[in-house]
Design a protein around this motif. Structure first.
Motif, PDB file in Angstrom:
ATOM      1  N   ASN A 229      -1.006  71.004  -0.106  1.00  0.00           N
ATOM      2  CA  ASN A 229      -1.342  72.143   0.765  1.00  0.00           C
ATOM      3  C   ASN A 229      -1.803  73.331  -0.080  1.00  0.00           C
ATOM      4  O   ASN A 229      -1.318  74.456   0.071  1.00  0.00           O
ATOM      5  N   SER A 230      -2.764  73.094  -0.950  1.00  0.00           N
ATOM      6  CA  SER A 230      -3.147  74.174  -1.856  1.00  0.00           C
ATOM      7  C   SER A 230      -4.557  74.020  -2.393  1.00  0.00           C
ATOM      8  O   SER A 230      -5.153  72.944  -2.359  1.00  0.00           O
ATOM      9  N   PHE A 231      -5.056  75.165  -2.884  1.00  0.00           N
ATOM     10  CA  PHE A 231      -6.218  75.198  -3.762  1.00  0.00           C
ATOM     11  C   PHE A 231      -5.719  75.606  -5.143  1.00  0.00           C
ATOM     12  O   PHE A 231      -4.853  76.476  -5.264  1.00  0.00           O
ATOM     13  N   LYS A 232      -6.296  74.996  -6.178  1.00  0.00           N
ATOM     14  CA  LYS A 232      -5.918  75.333  -7.545  1.00  0.00           C
ATOM     15  C   LYS A 232      -7.141  75.869  -8.282  1.00  0.00           C
ATOM     16  O   LYS A 232      -8.230  75.309  -8.177  1.00  0.00           O
ATOM     17  N   ARG A 233      -6.922  76.953  -9.024  1.00  0.00           N
ATOM     18  CA  ARG A 233      -8.017  77.620  -9.726  1.00  0.00           C
ATOM     19  C   ARG A 233      -7.996  77.238 -11.203  1.00  0.00           C
ATOM     20  O   ARG A 233      -6.944  77.273 -11.856  1.00  0.00           O
ATOM     21  N   PHE A 234      -9.193  76.885 -11.709  1.00  0.00           N
ATOM     22  CA  PHE A 234      -9.366  76.487 -13.104  1.00  0.00           C
ATOM     23  C   PHE A 234     -10.547  77.238 -13.719  1.00  0.00           C
ATOM     24  O   PHE A 234     -11.448  77.701 -13.000  1.00  0.00           O
ATOM     25  N   THR A 235     -10.547  77.336 -15.040  1.00  0.00           N
ATOM     26  CA  THR A 235     -11.734  77.814 -15.732  1.00  0.00           C
ATOM     27  C   THR A 235     -12.812  76.731 -15.666  1.00  0.00           C
ATOM     28  O   THR A 235     -12.540  75.579 -15.318  1.00  0.00           O
ATOM     29  N   LEU A 236     -14.020  77.101 -16.044  1.00  0.00           N
ATOM     30  CA  LEU A 236     -15.118  76.142 -15.997  1.00  0.00           C
ATOM     31  C   LEU A 236     -14.973  75.031 -17.041  1.00  0.00           C
ATOM     32  O   LEU A 236     -15.648  74.001 -16.935  1.00  0.00           O
ATOM     33  N   ASP A 237     -14.084  75.243 -18.028  1.00  0.00           N
ATOM     34  CA  ASP A 237     -13.839  74.168 -18.991  1.00  0.00           C
ATOM     35  C   ASP A 237     -12.497  73.477 -18.759  1.00  0.00           C
ATOM     36  O   ASP A 237     -11.947  72.823 -19.647  1.00  0.00           O
ATOM     37  N   GLY A 238     -11.953  73.649 -17.530  1.00  0.00           N
ATOM     38  CA  GLY A 238     -10.840  72.810 -17.106  1.00  0.00           C
ATOM     39  C   GLY A 238      -9.452  73.306 -17.417  1.00  0.00           C
ATOM     40  O   GLY A 238      -8.500  72.520 -17.358  1.00  0.00           O
ATOM     41  N   LYS A 239      -9.278  74.588 -17.678  1.00  0.00           N
ATOM     42  CA  LYS A 239      -7.941  75.131 -17.939  1.00  0.00           C
ATOM     43  C   LYS A 239      -7.355  75.714 -16.654  1.00  0.00           C
ATOM     44  O   LYS A 239      -7.996  76.514 -15.963  1.00  0.00           O
ATOM     45  N   TYR A 240      -6.137  75.326 -16.335  1.00  0.00           N
ATOM     46  CA  TYR A 240      -5.465  75.778 -15.113  1.00  0.00           C
ATOM     47  C   TYR A 240      -5.188  77.276 -15.165  1.00  0.00           C
ATOM     48  O   TYR A 240      -4.753  77.817 -16.180  1.00  0.00           O
ATOM     49  N   LEU A 241      -5.410  77.959 -14.016  1.00  0.00           N
ATOM     50  CA  LEU A 241      -5.157  79.389 -13.914  1.00  0.00           C
ATOM     51  C   LEU A 241      -4.077  79.735 -12.896  1.00  0.00           C
ATOM     52  O   LEU A 241      -3.148  80.468 -13.203  1.00  0.00           O
ATOM     53  N   SER A 242      -4.197  79.217 -11.663  1.00  0.00           N
ATOM     54  CA  SER A 242      -3.269  79.631 -10.606  1.00  0.00           C
ATOM     55  C   SER A 242      -3.397  78.697  -9.410  1.00  0.00           C
ATOM     56  O   SER A 242      -4.319  77.875  -9.327  1.00  0.00           O
ATOM     57  N   THR A 243      -2.475  78.857  -8.457  1.00  0.00           N
ATOM     58  CA  THR A 243      -2.453  78.057  -7.230  1.00  0.00           C
ATOM     59  C   THR A 243      -2.428  78.976  -6.015  1.00  0.00           C
ATOM     60  O   THR A 243      -1.709  79.974  -6.009  1.00  0.00           O
TER      61      THR A 243
END
Length: 353
Positions: A229-243
């Motif tokens: 039940n979420s969207f996850k935010r990543f950098t363009l080179d695939g590093k996780y940022l937040s949910t």
């Protein structure tokens, strides 16, 4: 507001909100004048907008829709008699094509300096196909084992793509092995990230993906983790940022329009916190990742900064919204809903009021 949460937080939030009086009241409330949505994002349902002669132009599942630079609405279905249906904004059919996509699922439009292309994901045939705007095949991305990214026995069932600012192609393997695969604009493999699991940087049904350009200086990837039940935010080179945690809502792909994020909700948690059939709606978030409206769903509510359970408002949708698989937003901010497992119905239009 980015709402990162652990699995324990999810269960706690769900359990404390499932029987909340505000939710029960909203589900049983009758809508005023057939209008759904909340705040400044309210809509009137037009269930007849996209209807066609099903003997000539059948659909199975209306999976996704995009709007091209001419204002044409292009939709993909898994019906091989006409995988692509092209509408004008009045609902008139302009064109149809495509017979080779038995699982036609993801549809992404890429405008490359005025020339438009489509990326079609077909999990049934395990491939992503780049075409011109009229369906001419340019190249195909096949099983990642061919470039050493997967083992041959690993499943590759791609559900969505997006294209980065430099032309890189990101493929979400949402029905397969849960990796996000990054390729160059020519289809050369670069990297993979994500994978299956309950970690913040992992996915459970990585169903959709888009580039969020709202911060022009720092675009990021927004990726669906539908079971979470979420969207996850990543950098363009695939590093996780937040949910962005959306309790109760099994969201499909994120769609950016202006300052807002729109998404179809395929199911919500109507009974015992379970994924419940025919319980879809649409959710809308502002630029701060706060839910501001749920057309067809309960009114968004925050308590102490935490979003509470969201479910379908069954009285409001009257059986019209079943499983909202994707949305497309036009220049007048009307919403077109594509539905999966919805009795082979055509798209539904929500007219902004």
């Amino acid at each position: 507001m980015n709402l990162s949460t652990s699995r324990r937080d999810f269960v706690k939030t769900a359990a404390t909100t499932l029987l909340a009086p505000s939710i029960i009241t909203s589900v049983n409330a009758q809508p005023a004048d057939g209008i759904i949505g909340h705040g400044s994002h309210r809509y009137k349902i037009n269930a007849d907008w996209g209807k066609l002669d099903s003997s000539k132009f059948p659909v199975k599942n209306c999976h996704e829709m995009v709007m091209d630079s001419k204002g044409r609405l292009i939709m993909v279905t898994d019906e091989t008699k006409n995988n692509i249906l092209v509408y004008d904004r009045s609902g008139k059919l302009l064109d149809s094509w495509g017979h080779e996509y038995p699982g036609g699922h993801g549809l992404t439009l890429w405008n490359a300096n005025g020339e438009e292309f489509l990326f079609i994901c077909d999990p049934n045939s395990n491939r992503v196909t780049k075409t011109d705007i009229n369906g001419k095949v340019i190249f195909t991305i096949e099983h990642p084992s061919k470039v050493g990214a997967y083992k041959p026995e690993e499943k590759f069932l791609p559900t969505e793509t997006t294209v980065g600012p430099n032309g890189d192609i990101y493929v979400a393997d949402g029905y397969g092995s849960q990796w996000i695969l990054q390729y160059s604009s020519k289809g050369e493999f670069i990297r993979k990230f994500g994978g299956p699991g309950d970690g913040d940087d992992q996915f459970a049904t990585a169903h959709g993906i888009t580039v969020d350009y709202r911060n022009k200086a720092n675009p990021t990837l927004l990726i669906t983790s539908r079971v979470h039940n979420s969207f996850k935010r990543f950098t363009l080179d695939g590093k996780y940022l937040s949910t962005i945690f959306l309790p109760g809502a099994f969201v499909c792909r994120p769609v950016i329009h202006g300052d807002h994020l729109f998404a179809g909700v395929c199911w919500s948690r109507l009974r015992y916190m379970n994924q419940t059939n025919n319980s879809g709606f649409v959710t809308i978030l502002d630029k701060n990742d706060k839910v501001v409206s749920n057309p067809g769903g309960t009114k968004p509510e925050y308590r102490d900064g935490k979003l509470q359970m969201m479910v379908q408002d069954a009285a409001a949708v009257g059986g019209i919204l079943m499983h909202c698989h994707d949305v497309c937003v036009d220049n007048d901010e009307n919403i077109y809903i594509c539905q999966w497992n919805a009795k082979q119905t055509y798209p539904v239009k929500l007219s902004r009021v």
